[in-house]
Scaffold this active site. Structure first.
Site, PDB file in Angstrom:
ATOM      1  N   ASP A  92      28.614  98.185  58.089  1.00  0.00           N
ATOM      2  CA  ASP A  92      29.573  97.579  57.460  1.00  0.00           C
ATOM      3  C   ASP A  92      30.911  98.104  57.955  1.00  0.00           C
ATOM      4  O   ASP A  92      30.699  99.306  58.622  1.00  0.00           O
ATOM      5  CB  ASP A  92      29.465  98.230  55.818  1.00  0.00           C
ATOM      6  CG  ASP A  92      30.599  97.833  55.040  1.00  0.00           C
ATOM      7  OD1 ASP A  92      30.914  96.660  55.020  1.00  0.00           O
ATOM      8  OD2 ASP A  92      30.986  98.743  54.242  1.00  0.00           O
ATOM      9  N   ASP A  94      34.614  98.309  56.092  1.00  0.00           N
ATOM     10  CA  ASP A  94      35.435  98.922  55.311  1.00  0.00           C
ATOM     11  C   ASP A  94      34.593 100.037  54.169  1.00  0.00           C
ATOM     12  O   ASP A  94      33.639  99.581  53.621  1.00  0.00           O
ATOM     13  CB  ASP A  94      35.893  97.847  54.010  1.00  0.00           C
ATOM     14  CG  ASP A  94      36.845  96.967  54.954  1.00  0.00           C
ATOM     15  OD1 ASP A  94      37.907  97.425  55.459  1.00  0.00           O
ATOM     16  OD2 ASP A  94      36.510  95.887  55.331  1.00  0.00           O
ATOM     17  N   ASP A 255      28.524 101.715  52.294  1.00  0.00           N
ATOM     18  CA  ASP A 255      29.149 102.629  51.405  1.00  0.00           C
ATOM     19  C   ASP A 255      29.198 102.083  50.184  1.00  0.00           C
ATOM     20  O   ASP A 255      29.190 102.936  49.201  1.00  0.00           O
ATOM     21  CB  ASP A 255      30.604 102.832  51.877  1.00  0.00           C
ATOM     22  CG  ASP A 255      31.260 101.825  51.459  1.00  0.00           C
ATOM     23  OD1 ASP A 255      32.351 101.976  50.807  1.00  0.00           O
ATOM     24  OD2 ASP A 255      31.207 100.610  52.088  1.00  0.00           O
TER      25      ASP A 255
END
Length: 324
Positions: A92, A94, A255
């Protein structure tokens, strides 16, 4: 985490998955023995094509050729390199590679402060982080807390966009700890790398260029490239397809809970790296939960319950091991 304020819906006209590796241009049949990523158990042999991972489905192939992304050896050359537990790592963006999470929280907090309302961190972490559809809920909480006539959602969106301009700047959107070293170690081990993000293409490539890490990735899948963004598995399935690697032979690094759900739905082994703002959430759906990427070893078994000969960088599922 998703780039804040991105539109939902279908891909932009003319959008496509960007890939640089030998398998990025089309379909390719994979051959050789395969095991589920992060396990020691051999699976039955099947074939997978690079175009075979259809967004919204889990393409469970049981064979893979590991291509050296730096030399082009492997796919189409008859030279196969075998990784013991996985062939690819999909990141990922961000909150995983770059810290756009804290700037977003600061922007949302500044919006609340304009109207004399405090934004609880846990509310933002649950409702917004990795969930673009959570902003209307955030606006509703703000309007409920305002005295007098509450502002309309359109005004709140414009004010939040102005705060993003203030906080989403190169001096604030840093590369997260351990990222550069983790990418270099993974490539040195012969693993193939990709990005799977729900954010717009321009946003994703901006930060890959800014931090000088774009060359590590053979494929970059953005929210503009898929019909359904996370928590749908489309982005991860498209990344696996672009690499011509079975999802079961990929490790996903995320995250947010939304991202973890997307990678899990794609059939990948999931390593969660929560940010300081989201560590209080339940990451039990991930195979491993780590404090950062400084010591992660993608060549070690990472799938939940896999046998391991090393403890470096392999935190327990659902927990965050500060010493990992």
């Amino acid at each position: 985490m998703t780039r804040p304020g991105r539109p939902g819906g279908a891909p932009s006209p003319g959008s496509r998955v960007q890939g640089w590796g030998p398998s990025g241009a089309g379909s390719e049949t994979l051959t050789g023995a395969d095991t589920a990523c992060g396990t020691d158990t051999d699976a039955s042999s099947e074939a997978m094509t690079g175009a075979g991972a259809v967004p919204g489905t889990v393409a469970e192939a049981s064979s893979a050729v590991l291509t050296d992304a730096r030399t082009g050896a492997g796919a189409g050359s008859g030279v196969a390199r075998r990784a013991p537990y996985c062939d690819a790592v999909v990141f990922d963006l961000d909150g995983t590679l770059v810290d756009s999470v804290r700037p977003d929280f600061l922007a949302c907090s500044a919006l609340f402060e304009e109207y004399g309302v405090r934004l609880p961190q846990d509310l933002w972490a649950r409702e917004v982080c990795g969930r673009p559809e959570g902003y209307p809920r955030l606006f509703a909480v703000l309007r409920d807390g305002c005295g007098g006539a509450p502002p309309d959602e359109g005004l709140l969106r414009r004010r939040l966009a102005a705060h993003w301009e203030t906080f989403m700047t190169p001096d604030r959107v840093h590369l997260l700890p351990g990222v550069r070293g983790a990418l270099e170690r993974a490539r040195a081990a012969g693993l193939r790398l990709a990005v799977a993000s729900s954010s717009e293409s321009g946003w994703v490539h901006r930060w890959l260029r800014h931090h000088g890490i774009g060359h590590h990735f053979e494929a970059v899948v953005t929210g503009d490239d898929v019909a359904h963004r996370k928590p749908a598995p489309d982005a991860y399935l498209a990344a696996a397809s672009a690499l011509a690697v079975a999802p079961s032979r990929c490790v996903a690094v995320e995250d947010s809970l939304t991202g973890v759900a997307a990678a899990r739905a794609a059939g990948m082994t999931v390593v969660a790296v929560p940010t300081a703002l989201t560590r209080g959430l339940d990451y039990g759906a991930a195979d491993r939960v780590l404090p950062d990427l400084r010591t992660v070893d993608f060549t070690a078994p990472l799938r939940r319950g896999a046998r391991s000969t090393t403890s470096a960088g392999t935190g327990l599922a659902g927990t965050c091991e500060a010493g990992a």
